[in-house]
Design a protein around this motif. Structure first.
Motif, mmCIF file in Angstrom:
data_model
loop_
_atom_site.group_PDB
_atom_site.id
_atom_site.type_symbol
_atom_site.label_atom_id
_atom_site.label_comp_id
_atom_site.label_asym_id
_atom_site.label_seq_id
_atom_site.Cartn_x
_atom_site.Cartn_y
_atom_site.Cartn_z
ATOM 1 N N MET A 103 -3.408 3.307 2.281
ATOM 2 C CA MET A 103 -3.124 4.180 1.137
ATOM 3 C C MET A 103 -3.353 5.636 1.496
ATOM 4 N N CYS A 133 0.829 -1.208 0.000
ATOM 5 C CA CYS A 133 0.000 0.000 0.000
ATOM 6 C C CYS A 133 0.861 1.255 0.000
ATOM 7 N N ALA A 187 -7.767 0.309 -3.905
ATOM 8 C CA ALA A 187 -7.619 -0.575 -2.750
ATOM 9 C C ALA A 187 -8.493 -1.818 -2.888
ATOM 10 N N HIS A 209 -8.625 6.203 -4.171
ATOM 11 C CA HIS A 209 -7.910 5.247 -3.329
ATOM 12 C C HIS A 209 -8.777 4.023 -3.035
ATOM 13 N N PHE A 222 1.832 2.939 -3.366
ATOM 14 C CA PHE A 222 0.896 3.833 -4.058
ATOM 15 C C PHE A 222 1.081 5.302 -3.653
ATOM 16 N N GLU A 223 2.000 5.598 -2.740
ATOM 17 C CA GLU A 223 2.041 6.918 -2.101
ATOM 18 C C GLU A 223 2.363 8.058 -3.054
ATOM 19 N N ARG A 236 -0.204 8.346 1.737
ATOM 20 C CA ARG A 236 -0.243 9.484 0.822
ATOM 21 C C ARG A 236 -0.159 10.800 1.583
#
Length: 247
Positions: free
Chosen positions: A232, A197, A214, A210, A200-201, A236
């Motif tokens: 996520m 996860c 997800a 998201h 994805f940042e 982020r």
């Protein structure tokens, strides 16, 4: 060619007749041939040769210490790009068709490297989701979730998984084609839910974006979708950094 100025060309077998083109690339850049796609630390150009369009990435010349390291010990960024592109294709993840790469060495010192692909047919990048109205945007985000899961299940995490490095298009049958680019930096090793996860940042996303990514990512990997969504969102919201436990 003299050992003082040695060029190594590696071509995919289906492009074995392109050695002359590969050897001409430094001169083409010097003469400003082709169309500049990106010019920064590295430079990308779209160049036509015998009626076919290629994308050539010229990597910057390293500092003197790294010129020795790359000249003797480490594979060049172009070689790594070619290597990972072939792995992506083997595991079913899209990337522009790899043609080959060229390394240039001067004595024991590495000088420059070039990576060549066919031009992608995908007209859009992830960042275009924020400036265009795509009726199939949800399908794109779900495809990204699934594709990222495939990479992570095989132990690969793109280290610059950002807004400009995911290309997409909708095909005539309604399906989504994704291609991932800029492959020279890859984390390799087991990837758990948190590390996955966190990967994805670098992708800007609304909560709904998201959630869609997800859901598909969690479904493909057998994780809890709500937990993936929360991770996520959390990753982020902080400064992007390296993926924990992966190098």
């Amino acid at each position: 060619m003299s050992i003082l100025n040695h060029r190594t060309v590696v071509l995919d077998p289906q492009f074995k007749d392109l050695e002359e083109f590969m050897l001409s690339i430094p001169a083409l850049f010097t003469e400003n041939k082709g169309v500049v796609i990106h010019k920064g630390r590295n430079e990308l150009r779209r160049i036509e040769y015998k009626g076919v369009e290629y994308v050539v990435k010229a990597f910057h010349r390293p500092n003197i210490i790294n010129r020795f390291v790359y000249g003797v010990f480490r594979p060049s960024k172009a070689k790594r790009s070619y290597h990972y592109a072939n792995i992506y294709r083997e595991i079913g993840v899209g990337t522009p068709t790899p043609v080959g790469y060229m390394n240039i060495r001067k004595g024991l010192l590495f000088d420059r490297s070039y990576y060549v692909t066919l031009t992608s047919t995908c007209p859009y990048r992830y960042e275009d989701l924020f400036t265009h109205d795509f009726p199939y945007a949800e399908e794109v985000l779900r495809a990204i979730g699934r594709t990222t899961a495939v990479l992570h299940e095989h132990g690969y995490a793109h280290k610059d998984y950002g807004r400009a490095n995911i290309l997409f298009q909708q095909l005539e049958d309604g399906s989504i084609k994704l291609e991932i680019v800029d492959l020279n930096r890859m984390a390799v090793g087991p990837i758990d839910m948190k590390a996955g996860c966190k990967n994805f940042e670098r992708l800007p996303a609304t909560p709904e974006m998201h959630r869609l990514m997800a859901e598909e990512y969690a479904k493909a990997r057998g994780f809890d979708a709500q937990k993936c969504f929360e991770l996520m969102q959390a990753y982020r919201s902080v400064q992007p950094g390296k993926i924990d436990g992966l190098y």
